[in-house]
Write a protein that holds these residues in place. Sequence first.
Motif, PDB file in Angstrom:
ATOM      1  N   TYR A 150     -10.581  16.770 -40.618  1.00  0.00           N
ATOM      2  CA  TYR A 150      -9.548  16.438 -39.633  1.00  0.00           C
ATOM      3  C   TYR A 150      -8.241  16.041 -40.317  1.00  0.00           C
ATOM      4  O   TYR A 150      -7.160  16.470 -39.907  1.00  0.00           O
ATOM      5  CB  TYR A 150     -10.013  15.293 -38.740  1.00  0.00           C
ATOM      6  N   ILE A 171      -3.946  18.707 -28.031  1.00  0.00           N
ATOM      7  CA  ILE A 171      -5.401  18.843 -27.981  1.00  0.00           C
ATOM      8  C   ILE A 171      -6.011  18.717 -29.378  1.00  0.00           C
ATOM      9  O   ILE A 171      -7.073  18.112 -29.543  1.00  0.00           O
ATOM     10  CB  ILE A 171      -5.818  20.154 -27.289  1.00  0.00           C
ATOM     11  N   ALA A 172      -5.356  19.268 -30.392  1.00  0.00           N
ATOM     12  CA  ALA A 172      -5.885  19.145 -31.757  1.00  0.00           C
ATOM     13  C   ALA A 172      -6.017  17.672 -32.149  1.00  0.00           C
ATOM     14  O   ALA A 172      -7.052  17.256 -32.687  1.00  0.00           O
ATOM     15  CB  ALA A 172      -4.994  19.891 -32.748  1.00  0.00           C
ATOM     16  N   ASP A 209      -6.132  15.100 -30.034  1.00  0.00           N
ATOM     17  CA  ASP A 209      -7.106  14.473 -29.121  1.00  0.00           C
ATOM     18  C   ASP A 209      -8.545  14.754 -29.545  1.00  0.00           C
ATOM     19  O   ASP A 209      -9.398  13.873 -29.483  1.00  0.00           O
ATOM     20  CB  ASP A 209      -6.906  14.964 -27.686  1.00  0.00           C
ATOM     21  N   GLN A 210      -8.820  15.981 -29.949  1.00  0.00           N
ATOM     22  CA  GLN A 210     -10.184  16.324 -30.362  1.00  0.00           C
ATOM     23  C   GLN A 210     -10.584  15.554 -31.613  1.00  0.00           C
ATOM     24  O   GLN A 210     -11.706  15.058 -31.704  1.00  0.00           O
ATOM     25  CB  GLN A 210     -10.314  17.832 -30.611  1.00  0.00           C
ATOM     26  N   SER A 259     -13.340  12.651 -30.893  1.00  0.00           N
ATOM     27  CA  SER A 259     -14.712  12.837 -31.377  1.00  0.00           C
ATOM     28  C   SER A 259     -15.131  11.673 -32.268  1.00  0.00           C
ATOM     29  O   SER A 259     -16.261  11.182 -32.166  1.00  0.00           O
ATOM     30  CB  SER A 259     -14.854  14.169 -32.110  1.00  0.00           C
ATOM     31  N   LEU A 263     -19.263  14.026 -22.286  1.00  0.00           N
ATOM     32  CA  LEU A 263     -17.861  14.410 -22.140  1.00  0.00           C
ATOM     33  C   LEU A 263     -17.463  14.293 -20.676  1.00  0.00           C
ATOM     34  O   LEU A 263     -18.281  14.579 -19.782  1.00  0.00           O
ATOM     35  CB  LEU A 263     -17.659  15.836 -22.653  1.00  0.00           C
ATOM     36  N   TYR A 274     -22.733  17.917 -31.224  1.00  0.00           N
ATOM     37  CA  TYR A 274     -21.378  17.746 -30.700  1.00  0.00           C
ATOM     38  C   TYR A 274     -20.342  17.811 -31.823  1.00  0.00           C
ATOM     39  O   TYR A 274     -19.351  18.542 -31.733  1.00  0.00           O
ATOM     40  CB  TYR A 274     -21.291  16.418 -29.947  1.00  0.00           C
ATOM     41  N   ALA A 318     -16.770  19.638 -31.654  1.00  0.00           N
ATOM     42  CA  ALA A 318     -15.555  18.908 -32.024  1.00  0.00           C
ATOM     43  C   ALA A 318     -14.799  19.557 -33.186  1.00  0.00           C
ATOM     44  O   ALA A 318     -13.607  19.848 -33.064  1.00  0.00           O
ATOM     45  CB  ALA A 318     -15.894  17.452 -32.338  1.00  0.00           C
ATOM     46  N   ASN A 354     -13.386  22.901 -32.313  1.00  0.00           N
ATOM     47  CA  ASN A 354     -12.279  22.745 -31.371  1.00  0.00           C
ATOM     48  C   ASN A 354     -10.981  22.396 -32.092  1.00  0.00           C
ATOM     49  O   ASN A 354      -9.912  22.913 -31.748  1.00  0.00           O
ATOM     50  CB  ASN A 354     -12.611  21.655 -30.344  1.00  0.00           C
ATOM     51  N   VAL A 355     -11.060  21.515 -33.082  1.00  0.00           N
ATOM     52  CA  VAL A 355      -9.862  21.187 -33.858  1.00  0.00           C
ATOM     53  C   VAL A 355      -9.351  22.440 -34.549  1.00  0.00           C
ATOM     54  O   VAL A 355      -8.154  22.759 -34.476  1.00  0.00           O
ATOM     55  CB  VAL A 355     -10.137  20.051 -34.863  1.00  0.00           C
ATOM     56  N   HIS A 408      -7.578  24.846 -32.039  1.00  0.00           N
ATOM     57  CA  HIS A 408      -6.232  24.482 -31.595  1.00  0.00           C
ATOM     58  C   HIS A 408      -5.218  24.510 -32.739  1.00  0.00           C
ATOM     59  O   HIS A 408      -4.047  24.843 -32.514  1.00  0.00           O
ATOM     60  CB  HIS A 408      -6.255  23.163 -30.842  1.00  0.00           C
TER      61      HIS A 408
END
Length: 167
Positions: A13, A59-60, A62-63, A67, A118, A131, A136, A139-140, A143
């Motif tokens: 991240y 969103i990046a 937030d994820q 998470s 979620l 997850y 998670a 998803n990062v 985005h």
Amino acid sequence: MSLSHHQIALPTYIRMLGNLSAFIDKALEFCSAGKIDETVLLQTRLYPNMLPLVKQFQIATDQAKGSIARLSGIAAPKFADDETTFAQLKARIATTLDYLNGIPADALGEVKGKEVVLPWMQDHPLEGEFYLLHFAIPNVYFHVSTTYAILRHVGVPLGKNDFIGEL
């Protein structure tokens, strides 16, 4: 010796959000050179039914923070999702990075077997490790990749090394 969930998630991240912040620097140079209003660029989409660039940044972050908060129990910063400039998005990324850098190494020790619910999947909880690894983190990447694609699409001079980061 196996990797911990902390070793898998946090450096990933932190690296990707750092790269995302560097995308902003190149986007600002592009806007300045081309006399392009950054607010126009922030509303750009790859396709009409996709979310705009500004939302990809939101969103990046937030994820990544969400998470870790769900899995560690350490409250994450909250954002109003009202950014309208690249400077505001850089500040959002910096705040998220500060949060992630402050997560202790043992904070993700109980991920395996933990139940994650979620908001949009109240009736379908996910197992914590599944997850993290299969929702998670991808998803990062999704985005950040979409952000990269939008910026490349409009002509911002980004390359694979910008996405991957320094080696």
